[in-house]
Every structure is written in structure tokens, then in C-alpha cells.
Write a protein that holds these residues in place. Sequence first.
Motif, PDB file in Angstrom:
ATOM      1  N   TYR A 154       1.012  -1.295   0.119  1.00  0.00           N
ATOM      2  CA  TYR A 154      -0.018  -0.019  -0.087  1.00  0.00           C
ATOM      3  C   TYR A 154       0.718   1.153  -0.010  1.00  0.00           C
ATOM      4  N   ARG A 155       0.337   2.291  -0.628  1.00  0.00           N
ATOM      5  CA  ARG A 155       0.857   3.622  -0.162  1.00  0.00           C
ATOM      6  C   ARG A 155       0.724   3.953   1.107  1.00  0.00           C
ATOM      7  N   THR A 156       1.802   4.388   1.612  1.00  0.00           N
ATOM      8  CA  THR A 156       1.874   4.619   3.306  1.00  0.00           C
ATOM      9  C   THR A 156       0.940   5.788   3.594  1.00  0.00           C
ATOM     10  N   ALA A 157       0.725   6.806   2.757  1.00  0.00           N
ATOM     11  CA  ALA A 157      -0.024   7.972   3.043  1.00  0.00           C
ATOM     12  C   ALA A 157      -1.565   7.560   3.138  1.00  0.00           C
ATOM     13  N   LEU A 158      -1.786   6.641   2.126  1.00  0.00           N
ATOM     14  CA  LEU A 158      -3.233   6.053   2.171  1.00  0.00           C
ATOM     15  C   LEU A 158      -3.662   5.364   3.306  1.00  0.00           C
ATOM     16  N   LEU A 159      -2.762   4.460   3.940  1.00  0.00           N
ATOM     17  CA  LEU A 159      -3.333   3.942   5.193  1.00  0.00           C
ATOM     18  C   LEU A 159      -3.132   4.598   6.431  1.00  0.00           C
ATOM     19  N   LEU A 160      -2.372   5.660   6.088  1.00  0.00           N
ATOM     20  CA  LEU A 160      -2.589   6.756   7.278  1.00  0.00           C
ATOM     21  C   LEU A 160      -3.864   7.532   7.171  1.00  0.00           C
ATOM     22  N   GLN A 161      -4.331   7.987   5.852  1.00  0.00           N
ATOM     23  CA  GLN A 161      -5.547   8.734   5.603  1.00  0.00           C
ATOM     24  C   GLN A 161      -6.743   8.051   5.963  1.00  0.00           C
ATOM     25  N   CYS A 162      -6.703   6.660   5.593  1.00  0.00           N
ATOM     26  CA  CYS A 162      -7.925   5.814   5.932  1.00  0.00           C
ATOM     27  C   CYS A 162      -8.089   5.583   7.340  1.00  0.00           C
ATOM     28  N   GLY A 163      -7.128   5.832   8.100  1.00  0.00           N
ATOM     29  CA  GLY A 163      -7.199   5.760   9.526  1.00  0.00           C
ATOM     30  C   GLY A 163      -7.084   4.385  10.095  1.00  0.00           C
ATOM     31  N   LEU A 164      -6.341   3.495   9.360  1.00  0.00           N
ATOM     32  CA  LEU A 164      -6.207   2.140   9.930  1.00  0.00           C
ATOM     33  C   LEU A 164      -5.439   1.841  11.209  1.00  0.00           C
ATOM     34  N   GLN A 165      -5.986   1.253  11.963  1.00  0.00           N
ATOM     35  CA  GLN A 165      -5.538   1.213  13.255  1.00  0.00           C
ATOM     36  C   GLN A 165      -5.943  -0.448  13.797  1.00  0.00           C
ATOM     37  N   LEU A 166      -5.117  -1.310  13.851  1.00  0.00           N
ATOM     38  CA  LEU A 166      -5.496  -2.664  14.001  1.00  0.00           C
ATOM     39  C   LEU A 166      -5.648  -2.870  15.548  1.00  0.00           C
ATOM     40  N   PRO A 167      -6.387  -3.977  16.000  1.00  0.00           N
ATOM     41  CA  PRO A 167      -6.781  -3.993  17.397  1.00  0.00           C
ATOM     42  C   PRO A 167      -5.578  -4.802  18.030  1.00  0.00           C
ATOM     43  N   LYS A 168      -5.257  -4.358  19.165  1.00  0.00           N
ATOM     44  CA  LYS A 168      -4.107  -4.950  20.107  1.00  0.00           C
ATOM     45  C   LYS A 168      -4.423  -6.594  20.555  1.00  0.00           C
ATOM     46  N   HIS A 169      -3.539  -7.305  20.759  1.00  0.00           N
ATOM     47  CA  HIS A 169      -3.654  -8.325  21.356  1.00  0.00           C
ATOM     48  C   HIS A 169      -4.793  -9.378  20.620  1.00  0.00           C
ATOM     49  N   THR A 170      -4.499  -9.438  19.232  1.00  0.00           N
ATOM     50  CA  THR A 170      -5.584  -9.976  18.362  1.00  0.00           C
ATOM     51  C   THR A 170      -5.054 -10.488  17.256  1.00  0.00           C
ATOM     52  N   PHE A 171      -5.231 -11.961  16.888  1.00  0.00           N
ATOM     53  CA  PHE A 171      -4.814 -12.502  15.836  1.00  0.00           C
ATOM     54  C   PHE A 171      -5.933 -12.267  14.635  1.00  0.00           C
ATOM     55  N   TYR A 172      -5.373 -12.936  13.310  1.00  0.00           N
ATOM     56  CA  TYR A 172      -6.026 -12.561  12.157  1.00  0.00           C
ATOM     57  C   TYR A 172      -6.526 -11.232  11.782  1.00  0.00           C
ATOM     58  N   VAL A 173      -5.654 -10.015  12.418  1.00  0.00           N
ATOM     59  CA  VAL A 173      -5.920  -8.955  11.948  1.00  0.00           C
ATOM     60  C   VAL A 173      -5.437  -8.359  10.432  1.00  0.00           C
ATOM     61  N   ASP A 174      -4.671  -9.599   9.924  1.00  0.00           N
ATOM     62  CA  ASP A 174      -4.339  -9.193   8.437  1.00  0.00           C
ATOM     63  C   ASP A 174      -5.444  -8.913   7.512  1.00  0.00           C
ATOM     64  N   ASN A 175      -6.476  -9.622   7.951  1.00  0.00           N
ATOM     65  CA  ASN A 175      -7.556  -9.180   7.155  1.00  0.00           C
ATOM     66  C   ASN A 175      -8.197  -7.995   7.221  1.00  0.00           C
ATOM     67  N   ILE A 176      -8.026  -7.376   8.087  1.00  0.00           N
ATOM     68  CA  ILE A 176      -8.596  -5.839   8.445  1.00  0.00           C
ATOM     69  C   ILE A 176      -7.515  -5.080   7.728  1.00  0.00           C
ATOM     70  N   PHE A 177      -6.304  -5.509   7.612  1.00  0.00           N
ATOM     71  CA  PHE A 177      -5.360  -4.610   7.193  1.00  0.00           C
ATOM     72  C   PHE A 177      -5.340  -4.518   5.679  1.00  0.00           C
ATOM     73  N   VAL A 178      -5.775  -5.463   5.224  1.00  0.00           N
ATOM     74  CA  VAL A 178      -6.260  -5.627   3.658  1.00  0.00           C
ATOM     75  C   VAL A 178      -7.612  -5.011   3.397  1.00  0.00           C
ATOM     76  N   TYR A 179      -8.346  -5.363   4.225  1.00  0.00           N
ATOM     77  CA  TYR A 179      -9.998  -4.996   3.749  1.00  0.00           C
ATOM     78  C   TYR A 179     -10.296  -3.255   3.816  1.00  0.00           C
ATOM     79  N   GLN A 180      -9.758  -2.988   5.044  1.00  0.00           N
ATOM     80  CA  GLN A 180     -10.613  -1.606   5.431  1.00  0.00           C
ATOM     81  C   GLN A 180      -9.918  -0.543   4.381  1.00  0.00           C
TER      82      GLN A 180
END
Length: 323
Positions: A154-180
Motif C-alpha cells: 500500500y501507499r503509506t499515506a493512504l493507510l494513514l489517511q484511511c485511519g487504519l488502526q489494528l486491534p491489540k492482542h488479536t490474531f487474524y488482523v491481516d484481514n483488516i489490514f487488507v480490507y479496510q
Amino acid sequence: MEHCIQTLLTGGEEVEIIIVDDGSTRDRTPEIADEYARKYPTICKAVHQENGGHGEAVNAGLRNATGIFFKVVDSDDWVNEEAYAKVLETLRRFVYCGENLDMLVSNFVYEKEGAKRKKVMSYHTAFPKDKVFGWSDVKFFMKGQYILMHSVIYRTALLLQCGLQLPKHTFYVDNIFVYQPLPHVKHMYYLDVNFYRYYIGREDQSVNEKVMIGRIDQQLLVTKLMLGYYDVTKIANRKLRHYMVQYLEIMMTISSVLAIKSGTDENLEKKKELWQYLKKQNLPLYLRLRTGFLGQGCNLPGKGGRKLLIAGYKITQKFYGFN
């Protein structure tokens, strides 16, 4: 981890390698991270933090990233160096020409322990090759063919602009990383090279089926979070809408299958609650998923219905080579 870093170092000074020590205490991760930061001070950066899980490690990487593009490489995976050079050549071209690129997709290889044949996840049926395209240009996604963390940059600025913040102490967040971030992506590029090598097969690995069943609450949490990010039934672009609905469909299916395979009444009740949650949250999406082929399979009545679903899951599992 050292093998992972060594393959990334072949990118030279154009690449910033952020090594996140997520509170490691049982191995040499902190020392190894500092060693590489000392040895390659213009390339490697060591980040030490209290344990926050995979999601917080990705968050830390993103907070510390100064590069134009951002990719997550897990410590037990690696990259193919020849394909890596082609990826960097492509990204370099976009930077120097000043052309917009939000997401680059490449293939990944399942490096499954003990497997003689390596399964390659490619996207030639879904994306036009070697050209910038948008969602309207997307072709056909086959069943089991999804954009995963392993395949995306991903373009770094896009991830920051869309407010990507993955939950702590949680597995399977790679799905969120791609989806959101997907609705924010306008310009894409597909490079048909087998870049990322995804190692699977360890008994303690998060994607091991027994481990996933033991962590079913985290799988359910990630699924519910994804259901809440957008009302996907109202996404304007038809092909993006279709893809995101399909992604949610597979998340609901995996959650349901894990609950059924656990064999406990408690988890069967959690499966039922998940579908009721979707029904309450978004009735049109519930009806769409519930009446689809997978949705019907996940909700077949009785023990016979559950056995039939598991049999279908095992066939799919063998064909696609996951877990």
C-alpha cells in the motif's frame, strides 16, 4: 527472522526495514533487531515496545514508516530476491514519474511444511497486468482467490489517511489490514511475479486449524469489526462492492466452520450469535450472505448438515492448500 531480514536487505538503500520487537522475552529478537540497526543504520530501524500482538506490531511499523510505500513481512516469511528487484523497479518508476499508485499486488507462494508442490496464489484472472487500473477494470476473482497481506503493498499515506488502526492482542488482523483501505484505493497495479513466500505448517502457528479453533473469539472479533467498517451494500462501484461482499462471505464461513469443527455447544452458540449480529447490523447484507451457497452451507440443520459442511471444507482445504 534473520533469514527474512537478509532477503529484504537485498533491496539496498531504497528500502527502510523496520524491525518491531513486540515485547519479546523468550528469544533473541531484541538483540537481533539492535544488531541489524547497528550494522545497517541507514536501512534498518529497531522498534521496541510492550507486547501488543501482531496488530500492534503492524501499527508500530506504520507509525515509524517514512517510506512512500508500506509492506508487512512476517518474521517467519521471506521474499524472493529476483521478484523483489522487479517490485522495486516498478515502485521506483511510479515515484520518479510522479504517477499515482495506491496499491501494488503481486503473487505469493504457500511454503507449506512437507508439501512437495508449492501452491502459488496469482491474480492474472482478476487483474490486468503491467498497467495502472481501477476497480472498474477488475476482471474475475475465482473462489478462494483474495487479496491478502502477503500480496499487497500500500501507499503509506493512504493507510494513514484511511485511519487504519489494528486491534491489540488479536490474531487474524491481516484481514483488516487488507480490507479496510480498499474503498480508498483508486489506482492499482498488478505485477505477475512470485514475490512473497508465506511459510505455513508449524503446529503452533496462528493459522494452524487447532490454534484457530482455540482462538475462535479473536476470529469472531475480527469478523465483526470488518462487518462494521462499511455498509458494503451501498458501495457505488459494482466490482468493488462485489469483492468486499465476497470477502465478508468467506470471513463468515471460516468463523462458522471453526465453530462447528470445535464440536462444542458453546461455540455453536457463538456461530448462531454471529449470524444474528449480522442480521441486526445489516439486514440486506445478511439476506445476501445467508441465502448464498456458502451461507446456506454454514447453516444446514442438524449434525448431518454440519458434517456435510465440514466435508466440503476439507475438499476446499486440500485444493487450495491453506492451513
